[in-house]
Design a protein around this motif. Sequence first.
Motif, short mmCIF file in Angstrom:
data_model
loop_
_atom_site.label_atom_id
_atom_site.label_comp_id
_atom_site.label_asym_id
_atom_site.label_seq_id
_atom_site.Cartn_x
_atom_site.Cartn_y
_atom_site.Cartn_z
N LEU A 241 0.85 -1.19 0.00
CA LEU A 241 0.00 0.00 0.00
C LEU A 241 0.89 1.26 0.00
CD1 LEU A 241 -3.00 0.72 -0.04
CD2 LEU A 241 -2.93 0.90 2.43
N GLU A 242 1.30 1.63 -1.20
CA GLU A 242 2.23 2.74 -1.36
C GLU A 242 1.72 3.70 -2.42
OE1 GLU A 242 6.59 2.43 -1.82
OE2 GLU A 242 6.21 0.28 -1.68
N SER A 243 2.08 4.97 -2.27
CA SER A 243 1.83 5.91 -3.36
C SER A 243 3.13 6.67 -3.58
CB SER A 243 0.70 6.87 -2.98
OG SER A 243 1.18 7.81 -2.04
N SER A 244 3.12 7.64 -4.51
CA SER A 244 4.38 8.35 -4.74
C SER A 244 4.76 9.24 -3.56
CB SER A 244 4.31 9.16 -6.04
OG SER A 244 3.12 9.89 -6.09
N TYR A 245 3.82 9.45 -2.61
CA TYR A 245 4.14 10.29 -1.45
C TYR A 245 3.91 9.55 -0.12
CZ TYR A 245 -0.93 10.56 -1.51
OH TYR A 245 -2.25 10.22 -1.52
N PHE A 246 3.63 8.25 -0.16
CA PHE A 246 3.19 7.55 1.05
C PHE A 246 3.70 6.11 1.05
CE2 PHE A 246 0.41 5.40 3.97
CZ PHE A 246 -0.18 6.35 4.78
N LYS A 247 4.17 5.69 2.21
CA LYS A 247 4.66 4.32 2.35
C LYS A 247 4.04 3.73 3.62
CE LYS A 247 9.34 2.35 2.65
NZ LYS A 247 9.02 1.03 2.25
N THR A 248 3.68 2.45 3.57
CA THR A 248 3.10 1.81 4.76
C THR A 248 4.04 0.71 5.26
OG1 THR A 248 0.93 2.07 3.73
CG2 THR A 248 1.03 0.67 5.67
N SER A 249 4.26 0.67 6.56
CA SER A 249 5.00 -0.47 7.14
C SER A 249 4.11 -1.14 8.16
CB SER A 249 6.26 -0.01 7.85
OG SER A 249 7.14 0.60 6.97
N SER A 250 4.12 -2.46 8.14
CA SER A 250 3.39 -3.22 9.14
C SER A 250 4.40 -3.57 10.23
CB SER A 250 2.85 -4.48 8.45
OG SER A 250 2.13 -5.24 9.34
N THR A 251 4.06 -3.26 11.47
CA THR A 251 5.08 -3.37 12.54
C THR A 251 4.92 -4.64 13.39
OG1 THR A 251 3.73 -2.19 14.15
CG2 THR A 251 5.15 -0.86 12.73
N LEU A 252 5.92 -4.91 14.21
CA LEU A 252 5.92 -5.95 15.26
C LEU A 252 5.74 -7.38 14.74
CD1 LEU A 252 3.61 -4.11 17.86
CD2 LEU A 252 6.11 -4.07 17.80
N GLY A 253 6.13 -7.60 13.49
CA GLY A 253 5.97 -8.93 12.90
C GLY A 253 6.75 -10.02 13.62
N GLU A 254 7.74 -9.60 14.40
CA GLU A 254 8.61 -10.61 15.03
C GLU A 254 8.10 -11.07 16.40
OE1 GLU A 254 10.04 -6.50 15.89
OE2 GLU A 254 9.41 -7.53 14.09
N ILE A 255 7.11 -10.37 16.97
CA ILE A 255 6.64 -10.78 18.31
C ILE A 255 5.12 -10.94 18.39
CG2 ILE A 255 8.59 -10.07 19.77
CD1 ILE A 255 7.24 -7.39 20.21
N ASN A 256 4.69 -11.93 19.19
CA ASN A 256 3.25 -12.15 19.36
C ASN A 256 2.70 -11.26 20.48
OD1 ASN A 256 3.64 -13.39 21.88
ND2 ASN A 256 3.66 -15.45 21.03
N ARG A 257 1.40 -11.42 20.75
CA ARG A 257 0.72 -10.53 21.70
C ARG A 257 1.35 -10.56 23.10
NH1 ARG A 257 -3.36 -6.50 21.53
NH2 ARG A 257 -4.26 -6.38 23.60
N LEU A 258 1.61 -11.77 23.60
CA LEU A 258 2.16 -11.88 24.96
C LEU A 258 3.56 -11.27 25.04
CD1 LEU A 258 1.05 -15.48 25.97
CD2 LEU A 258 0.27 -13.33 26.96
N GLU A 259 4.33 -11.49 23.99
CA GLU A 259 5.68 -10.90 23.98
C GLU A 259 5.60 -9.37 23.92
OE1 GLU A 259 7.92 -14.65 21.77
OE2 GLU A 259 6.81 -13.20 20.58
N ARG A 260 4.56 -8.87 23.25
CA ARG A 260 4.38 -7.41 23.19
C ARG A 260 4.02 -6.85 24.56
NH1 ARG A 260 1.01 -6.97 17.46
NH2 ARG A 260 2.45 -8.32 16.34
N ILE A 261 3.15 -7.60 25.27
CA ILE A 261 2.76 -7.13 26.61
C ILE A 261 4.00 -7.08 27.50
CG2 ILE A 261 1.42 -7.71 28.69
CD1 ILE A 261 -0.76 -8.84 26.84
N GLU A 262 4.83 -8.11 27.41
CA GLU A 262 6.06 -8.15 28.21
C GLU A 262 6.99 -6.99 27.82
OE1 GLU A 262 8.05 -11.90 28.13
OE2 GLU A 262 9.37 -11.34 29.78
N PHE A 263 7.07 -6.73 26.53
CA PHE A 263 7.95 -5.70 25.98
C PHE A 263 7.62 -4.31 26.55
CE2 PHE A 263 8.71 -2.92 22.11
CZ PHE A 263 10.09 -2.84 22.25
N ILE A 264 6.33 -4.03 26.74
CA ILE A 264 5.95 -2.68 27.21
C ILE A 264 5.66 -2.63 28.71
CG2 ILE A 264 4.95 -1.91 25.01
CD1 ILE A 264 2.16 -2.59 26.21
#
Length: 381
Positions: A241-264
């Motif tokens: 999902l990109e345009s000439s002025y816009f780029k999208t990144s999907s984040t946190l692909g390396e960690i699951n929900r529980l790991e995210r809770i621990e992370f924060i």
Amino acid sequence: MRLSGIEITKNDSSYTIQCLLDDEVLYFKTSHIFLYEEQVSLFDAFVIAVIPVMIERQEMLYVDGAVDSFLFRQLNEQILPRLSKINDLQDVLQIQSLSDVIHQFDNQNRVTGVSCGVDSMATIKNLEEKKTQLDYLAFFDAGSHGSYGTKNSSINYEFRKKNALEFAKKLSYELIEVRTNAHKFLTGRFKSAHSFLNLSCAFATQGLINHYYYASAYAIGQSTQQSGDTSNYDHIILPFLESSYFKTSSTLGEINRLERIEFISDYALVQNHLDVCTNSVRAKSIGYQNCTDCEKCMRTAISLEVLGVLKNYNGVFDLDRYHKNVDDYTSSLLLKENTMHDAELLTLLKANNRITRNHYLIALKKKLKKSLKKFLKVFRK
Ligand SMILES: [Zn+2]
């Protein structure tokens, strides 16, 4: 379906851009916008907002106006063929427009959303650690706060926004606020459309946002390419999902929900502002950011308890209510077909010996009660 008649109006502290979807008004109200000669000519945000409607109705989209050239190509050649396959559609969906233009701007603003939930908090911390400097935080109303036009959705929205504004202020970020009515055109559930609806809000700033970090719900290994919930395939589709002025990144692909809770979990600002609740109306009435009753509240609080940090969250969760609910909630995990997040939690609880004979007993009682009710219903007929 046809998009036509784009317009912009300036209100006191915001802008409204709108067009017609067939003969109904589709709009975005945004606090920030990048205007070229005070004009709005690109249909990009509207096109992205309408993608879930195209899938639901299995219809082509005609645009009486301009779409960014690069975005136009990405949609027709990358995104729509993939979405058609995921949704098992016979014909590949397509978009046609009167013209495609290239818009390249000098600004390079990096932005992510701040619902103050686990995924957005983890994204902000993750970007900070990677030394990715954000320029703004964003708060969108594209359907995640409840059904379109209802009293509860407006209470949810205001209550959550107040918390997000305070959080952004503490981190010294300006908050971009965008609201749309795009979800009113959908008959299906919000989760079948949320990535596109939220990203359409980012596009509605007309190029003020140039790189948007979208907090995915699942890890890459959990992506399934199944229809129904866009979270299943965010990691696969959103990078296109990109345009000439816009780029999208999907984040946190390396960690699951529980790991995210621990992370924060040890992040002081999170302890004061975490908001995972699906029932903010109830949360507001008890004076906490989280109702500490709904499934998402209970799932998060129990994870924090296993991590040994729940006491630090006594400002956002009602801990008395938590202790009253926890055994009942734990036993419910033993009863049903669990979602991916519930299954992760059950594994964690088992690994930490948190499931007792009492939980199995409560589960059994519940099961018997349910069966008895069912039997009596049939018997009375
Ligand atoms: Zn809740």
